[in-house]
Scaffold this motif. Structure first.
Motif, PDB file in Angstrom:
ATOM      1  N   GLY A   1      45.375 138.710  92.086  1.00 27.82           N
ATOM      2  CA  GLY A   1      46.461 138.190  91.270  1.00 27.82           C
ATOM      3  C   GLY A   1      47.774 138.110  92.015  1.00 27.82           C
ATOM      4  N   PHE A   2      48.099 139.161  92.763  1.00 31.44           N
ATOM      5  CA  PHE A   2      49.366 139.169  93.489  1.00 31.44           C
ATOM      6  C   PHE A   2      49.365 138.217  94.675  1.00 31.44           C
ATOM      7  N   TYR A   3      48.245 138.101  95.394  1.00 32.75           N
ATOM      8  CA  TYR A   3      48.201 137.145  96.493  1.00 32.75           C
ATOM      9  C   TYR A   3      48.238 135.705  95.966  1.00 32.75           C
ATOM     10  N   THR A   4      47.611 135.469  94.807  1.00 29.78           N
ATOM     11  CA  THR A   4      47.690 134.147  94.182  1.00 29.78           C
ATOM     12  C   THR A   4      49.130 133.826  93.808  1.00 29.78           C
ATOM     13  N   ALA A   5      49.814 134.773  93.182  1.00 31.97           N
ATOM     14  CA  ALA A   5      51.216 134.567  92.810  1.00 31.97           C
ATOM     15  C   ALA A   5      52.066 134.312  94.048  1.00 31.97           C
ATOM     16  N   ALA A   6      51.829 135.077  95.111  1.00 38.16           N
ATOM     17  CA  ALA A   6      52.601 134.905  96.344  1.00 38.16           C
ATOM     18  C   ALA A   6      52.428 133.500  96.903  1.00 38.16           C
ATOM     19  N   ARG A   7      51.211 133.026  96.910  1.00 36.89           N
ATOM     20  CA  ARG A   7      50.931 131.690  97.448  1.00 36.89           C
ATOM     21  C   ARG A   7      51.578 130.611  96.586  1.00 36.89           C
ATOM     22  N   LEU A   8      51.463 130.769  95.272  1.00 39.03           N
ATOM     23  CA  LEU A   8      52.092 129.796  94.372  1.00 39.03           C
ATOM     24  C   LEU A   8      53.603 129.770  94.559  1.00 39.03           C
ATOM     25  N   LEU A   9      54.212 130.931  94.698  1.00 34.46           N
ATOM     26  CA  LEU A   9      55.663 131.010  94.896  1.00 34.46           C
ATOM     27  C   LEU A   9      56.079 130.349  96.205  1.00 34.46           C
ATOM     28  N   SER A  10      55.280 130.528  97.248  1.00 33.29           N
ATOM     29  CA  SER A  10      55.649 129.981  98.557  1.00 33.29           C
ATOM     30  C   SER A  10      55.441 128.475  98.647  1.00 33.29           C
ATOM     31  N   LYS A  11      54.509 127.931  97.886  1.00 33.61           N
ATOM     32  CA  LYS A  11      54.186 126.507  97.988  1.00 33.61           C
ATOM     33  C   LYS A  11      54.814 125.647  96.897  1.00 33.61           C
ATOM     34  N   THR A  12      55.313 126.266  95.836  1.00 33.22           N
ATOM     35  CA  THR A  12      55.873 125.512  94.713  1.00 33.22           C
ATOM     36  C   THR A  12      57.200 126.148  94.327  1.00 33.22           C
ATOM     37  N   PRO A  13      58.311 125.590  94.795  1.00 28.98           N
ATOM     38  CA  PRO A  13      59.617 126.244  94.635  1.00 28.98           C
ATOM     39  C   PRO A  13      60.049 126.531  93.201  1.00 28.98           C
ATOM     40  N   ASP A  14      59.612 125.740  92.235  1.00 36.10           N
ATOM     41  CA  ASP A  14      60.080 125.919  90.866  1.00 36.10           C
ATOM     42  C   ASP A  14      59.052 126.565  89.944  1.00 36.10           C
ATOM     43  N   VAL A  15      57.956 127.057  90.486  1.00 35.03           N
ATOM     44  CA  VAL A  15      56.916 127.653  89.640  1.00 35.03           C
ATOM     45  C   VAL A  15      57.394 129.005  89.092  1.00 35.03           C
ATOM     46  N   HIS A  16      56.959 129.319  87.884  1.00 32.83           N
ATOM     47  CA  HIS A  16      57.183 130.633  87.271  1.00 32.83           C
ATOM     48  C   HIS A  16      55.820 131.228  86.978  1.00 32.83           C
ATOM     49  N   VAL A  17      55.633 132.490  87.342  1.00 28.70           N
ATOM     50  CA  VAL A  17      54.326 133.137  87.227  1.00 28.70           C
ATOM     51  C   VAL A  17      54.437 134.381  86.360  1.00 28.70           C
ATOM     52  N   ASP A  18      53.574 134.458  85.361  1.00 27.76           N
ATOM     53  CA  ASP A  18      53.430 135.665  84.552  1.00 27.76           C
ATOM     54  C   ASP A  18      52.087 136.284  84.889  1.00 27.76           C
ATOM     55  N   ILE A  19      52.103 137.556  85.285  1.00 24.97           N
ATOM     56  CA  ILE A  19      50.881 138.270  85.650  1.00 24.97           C
ATOM     57  C   ILE A  19      50.522 139.206  84.503  1.00 24.97           C
ATOM     58  N   PHE A  20      49.288 139.092  84.030  1.00 32.61           N
ATOM     59  CA  PHE A  20      48.795 139.923  82.938  1.00 32.61           C
ATOM     60  C   PHE A  20      47.746 140.889  83.465  1.00 32.61           C
ATOM     61  N   GLU A  21      47.854 142.154  83.087  1.00 31.25           N
ATOM     62  CA  GLU A  21      46.952 143.200  83.564  1.00 31.25           C
ATOM     63  C   GLU A  21      46.529 144.094  82.401  1.00 31.25           C
ATOM     64  N   ARG A  22      45.248 144.434  82.361  1.00 29.96           N
ATOM     65  CA  ARG A  22      44.703 145.320  81.333  1.00 29.96           C
ATOM     66  C   ARG A  22      45.234 146.746  81.474  1.00 29.96           C
ATOM     67  N   LEU A  23      45.451 147.179  82.690  1.00 31.93           N
ATOM     68  CA  LEU A  23      45.950 148.530  82.951  1.00 31.93           C
ATOM     69  C   LEU A  23      47.473 148.570  82.816  1.00 31.93           C
ATOM     70  N   PRO A  24      48.039 149.762  82.651  1.00 32.30           N
ATOM     71  CA  PRO A  24      49.493 149.834  82.475  1.00 32.30           C
ATOM     72  C   PRO A  24      50.299 149.519  83.733  1.00 32.30           C
ATOM     73  N   ALA A  25      49.708 149.713  84.899  1.00 34.99           N
ATOM     74  CA  ALA A  25      50.424 149.515  86.158  1.00 34.99           C
ATOM     75  C   ALA A  25      49.732 148.445  86.996  1.00 34.99           C
ATOM     76  N   PRO A  26      50.477 147.782  87.862  1.00 35.07           N
ATOM     77  CA  PRO A  26      49.888 146.734  88.698  1.00 35.07           C
ATOM     78  C   PRO A  26      49.132 147.282  89.910  1.00 35.07           C
ATOM     79  N   TYR A  27      48.531 146.384  90.665  1.00 33.24           N
ATOM     80  CA  TYR A  27      47.889 146.569  91.973  1.00 33.24           C
ATOM     81  C   TYR A  27      46.403 146.884  91.906  1.00 33.24           C
TER      82      TYR A  27
END
Length: 175
Positions: free
Chosen positions: A35-61
């Motif tokens: 999820g985080f590497y996908t978000a990183a790639r989207l942010l680097s290739k699409t300047p105006d993209v906004h990404v919301d990351i959803f996780e079942r657990l309380p903390a990321p990673y």
């Protein structure tokens, strides 16, 4: 309706970045490495993209936090990149969200321009060997995923309590 992307995580960012228009809002299901590497790639290739990351657990990673033993810091080094991503003003993280439970994929598709499924597994692969289901004749059998989750403090593993004092032999099956 938003497009649903469900191909392998390492191919998602390239696919998404080529097909996104400006000001796209993307939902990423899974707050682990994929999820985080996908978000990183989207942010680097699409300047105006906004990404919301959803996780079942309380903390990321994901596995980086809950599935890697603390004595392997070199494996956990990627958290610096994940922190950079989560610190980006175009990224929001939502923990304790059960996609398919409290929030459906179809609802995400209505709300976002694209939905990326980048989650891992939360179950073990069955080996069909004696003791796998807690058979009392084979005390001490614990899957590696369960043991490392307990070792790292994953909330759902808090009741595991393996007896580490009564065994002098360990057998590891798999890699």
């Amino acid at each position: 309706m938003a497009g649903l992307v469900s191909v392998r995580a390492r191919h998602l960012a390239k696919l998404g970045a080529r097909q996104l228009s400006t000001n796209a809002n993307i939902a990423v299901v899974g707050g682990g490495a994929a999820g985080f590497y996908t978000a990183a790639r989207l942010l680097s290739k699409t300047p105006d993209v906004h990404v919301d990351i959803f996780e079942r657990l309380p903390a990321p990673y994901g596995l980086v936090r809950y599935g890697v033993a603390p004595d392997h810091p070199e494996v956990k080094n990627c958290t610096a990149k994940f922190s950079e991503v989560s610190g980006n003003a175009r990224v929001r993280f939502f923990g304790n969200v059960d996609i398919g439970g409290s929030l459906s994929v179809s609802r995400l598709q209505e709300m976002y321009d694209g939905v990326v499924l980048a989650y891992g597994t939360s179950t073990d692969r069955r080996l069909d060997i004696p003791g796998e289901d807690g058979d009392q004749r084979h005390i001490g059998m614990v899957s590696a995923r369960q043991f490392v989750a307990w070792y790292n403090g994953l909330p759902e593993a808090q009741n595991l309590a393996p007896d580490l004092s009564s065994h002098d032999t360990v057998v590891v099956v798999g890699h």
